[in-house]
Design an enzyme around this catalytic site. Sequence first.
Site, PDB file in Angstrom:
ATOM      1  NE  ARG A   1     -48.095  -3.319 -46.294  1.00  0.00           N
ATOM      2  CZ  ARG A   1     -48.646  -3.626 -45.127  1.00  0.00           C
ATOM      3  NH1 ARG A   1     -48.293  -2.985 -44.038  1.00  0.00           N
ATOM      4  NH2 ARG A   1     -49.534  -4.576 -45.041  1.00  0.00           N
TER       5      ARG A   1
ATOM      6  N   GLY B   1     -55.828  -5.765 -40.010  1.00  0.00           N
ATOM      7  CA  GLY B   1     -56.391  -5.765 -38.662  1.00  0.00           C
ATOM      8  C   GLY B   1     -57.070  -4.447 -38.332  1.00  0.00           C
TER       9      GLY B   1
ATOM     10  N   GLY C   1     -55.644  -8.499 -45.037  1.00  0.00           N
ATOM     11  CA  GLY C   1     -54.381  -8.841 -45.685  1.00  0.00           C
ATOM     12  C   GLY C   1     -54.559  -9.826 -46.830  1.00  0.00           C
TER      13      GLY C   1
HETATM   14  P1  ADP Z   1     -58.007 -11.663 -44.334  1.00  0.00           P
HETATM   15  O1  ADP Z   1     -56.514 -11.600 -44.183  1.00  0.00           O
HETATM   16  O2  ADP Z   1     -58.468 -11.214 -45.682  1.00  0.00           O
HETATM   17  O3  ADP Z   1     -58.739 -10.989 -43.213  1.00  0.00           O
HETATM   18  P2  ADP Z   1     -58.065 -14.237 -43.065  1.00  0.00           P
HETATM   19  O4  ADP Z   1     -56.678 -14.035 -42.593  1.00  0.00           O
HETATM   20  O5  ADP Z   1     -59.166 -14.301 -42.071  1.00  0.00           O
HETATM   21  O6  ADP Z   1     -58.423 -13.219 -44.247  1.00  0.00           O
HETATM   22  O7  ADP Z   1     -58.146 -15.667 -43.819  1.00  0.00           O
HETATM   23  C1  ADP Z   1     -57.354 -15.957 -44.935  1.00  0.00           C
HETATM   24  C2  ADP Z   1     -57.105 -17.438 -45.013  1.00  0.00           C
HETATM   25  O8  ADP Z   1     -58.329 -18.174 -45.031  1.00  0.00           O
HETATM   26  C3  ADP Z   1     -56.394 -17.832 -46.290  1.00  0.00           C
HETATM   27  O9  ADP Z   1     -55.110 -18.308 -45.958  1.00  0.00           O
HETATM   28  C4  ADP Z   1     -57.261 -18.924 -46.883  1.00  0.00           C
HETATM   29  O10 ADP Z   1     -56.530 -20.012 -47.405  1.00  0.00           O
HETATM   30  C5  ADP Z   1     -58.097 -19.355 -45.709  1.00  0.00           C
HETATM   31  N1  ADP Z   1     -59.348 -20.008 -46.120  1.00  0.00           N
HETATM   32  C6  ADP Z   1     -60.348 -19.478 -46.834  1.00  0.00           C
HETATM   33  N2  ADP Z   1     -61.308 -20.395 -47.054  1.00  0.00           N
HETATM   34  C7  ADP Z   1     -60.908 -21.530 -46.448  1.00  0.00           C
HETATM   35  C8  ADP Z   1     -61.475 -22.844 -46.303  1.00  0.00           C
HETATM   36  N3  ADP Z   1     -62.662 -23.150 -46.848  1.00  0.00           N
HETATM   37  N4  ADP Z   1     -60.768 -23.759 -45.609  1.00  0.00           N
HETATM   38  C9  ADP Z   1     -59.589 -23.443 -45.052  1.00  0.00           C
HETATM   39  N5  ADP Z   1     -59.000 -22.242 -45.156  1.00  0.00           N
HETATM   40  C10 ADP Z   1     -59.657 -21.283 -45.836  1.00  0.00           C
HETATM   41 MG    MG Z   2     -55.082 -12.759 -43.100  1.00  0.00          MG
END
Ligand code: ADP
Ligand code: MG
Length: 393
Positions: free
Chosen positions: A36, A373, A350
């Site tokens: 960052r 976000g 993230g």
């Molecule tokens: P990002 O930060 O990329 O926007 P999110 O915060 O929405 O993504 O989601 C990330 C989380 O989703 C991770 O901790 C991951 O373990 C979880 N995850 C992904 N697929 C599954 C699943 N099938 N069951 C439970 N948790 C999941």
């Molecule tokens: Mg996340």
Amino acid sequence: MDKKTIRDLEVTEKKVLVRVDFNVPLKDGKILNDTRMLKVLPTIKYLQEQRAKIILMTHLGRPKGTVVPEMSTKPLALRLSGLLEQEVLFAADCGGAESHKITREMRAGQVALLENLRFYPEEEENDPAFAKSLAALGDVYVNDAFGSAHRAHASTEGVTQYLPAVAGFLMEKEIYVLSQTLENPRHPFVVILGGAKVADKLFVIENLLKRADYLLIGGAMANTFLKAQGYDLGISKVETDKLALAEQLLEQAQKVRVKVVLPQDVVVAKEFAAEAEAKVVSVQDIPKEMMALDIGTATVQAFEQVIAQARMIVWNGPLGVYEFAQFAVGTNKIVEAVAAAPGKVVVGGGDVVAAVEKTGLGAKIYHISTGGGASLEFLGGKVLPGVAALLDK
Ligand code: ADP
Ligand code: MG
């Protein structure tokens, strides 16, 4: 969206107050990853070349409006000084006596960093008096903290009431790339969505349905959609209060002719654990006592085929529990696929960014957003207060 940038302002000999996002991971006072900070160096270096006086401010962690010594930004000043190969002054307050004294005495080309903005409850409250005391430190304001732009805080929004406000280079690039995906996507435009927070992301699907040609859904997000279609998901993570909305979105997609690709097979296990015994089953055959933790091999292939034809790809959210190696396979395969794809690829979120960085293929991707976000809200069509507050071109 055209916002003025540091190129549009006279900054020589001026005190330039720059909001950065130096919210780096720390452990026992050590910086685990300084990505960052590296991302903001072009802005800092440009301001140095222009012989500005550069006053940086950031939040770090969640001290919740109180002084938490372990979350002081002081170690960041030291690291930045190493990166810039010059002294970085540290002011132990934000808009108080010490920061006023230090910034008043700065010479052109010097750099100072303020203490953690979130030691002050007024920061997140967007308190006008606090914003004014920050603004009093500078002659102009630059926002290079895209990751904090979705929050109307004193250092991202309040301060712009008192100073001419423009974008730094990182902010400029984020706005440019993300606007491109909304305003002028190349087709086929493929959106990949995964992760866990279905409720938080449905508005993004809604907005992208107006533009995308394909929507590939994986991760826990897919579970809710599969359940809405009547599949039995066993003990998988499903957001049961969003089933009706998921169904509506699928109908909407059909209406506007967006092809939605849901998993046809998944990797299941009896428990949420790294060492759990796993197998691939088709989505019709998920056992009652098991949960889906990754997309299966047939699904990976189906996704790969779409990705290979895409001319623009936006990806948010990992496609499985990538924190456990065994359930990171689907996500990793898709990272490889998008890295090899001919289209422009934009990744934001993230966790998905962490997953991409783990594979070491980050350099092959057109744009990795620094805002989790913030990128999501941007793609969902929301106005980011920190962006809206900057001067238009
Ligand atoms: P990002 O930060 O990329 O926007 P999110 O915060 O929405 O993504 O989601 C990330 C989380 O989703 C991770 O901790 C991951 O373990 C979880 N995850 C992904 N697929 C599954 C699943 N099938 N069951 C439970 N948790 C999941
Ligand atoms: Mg996340």
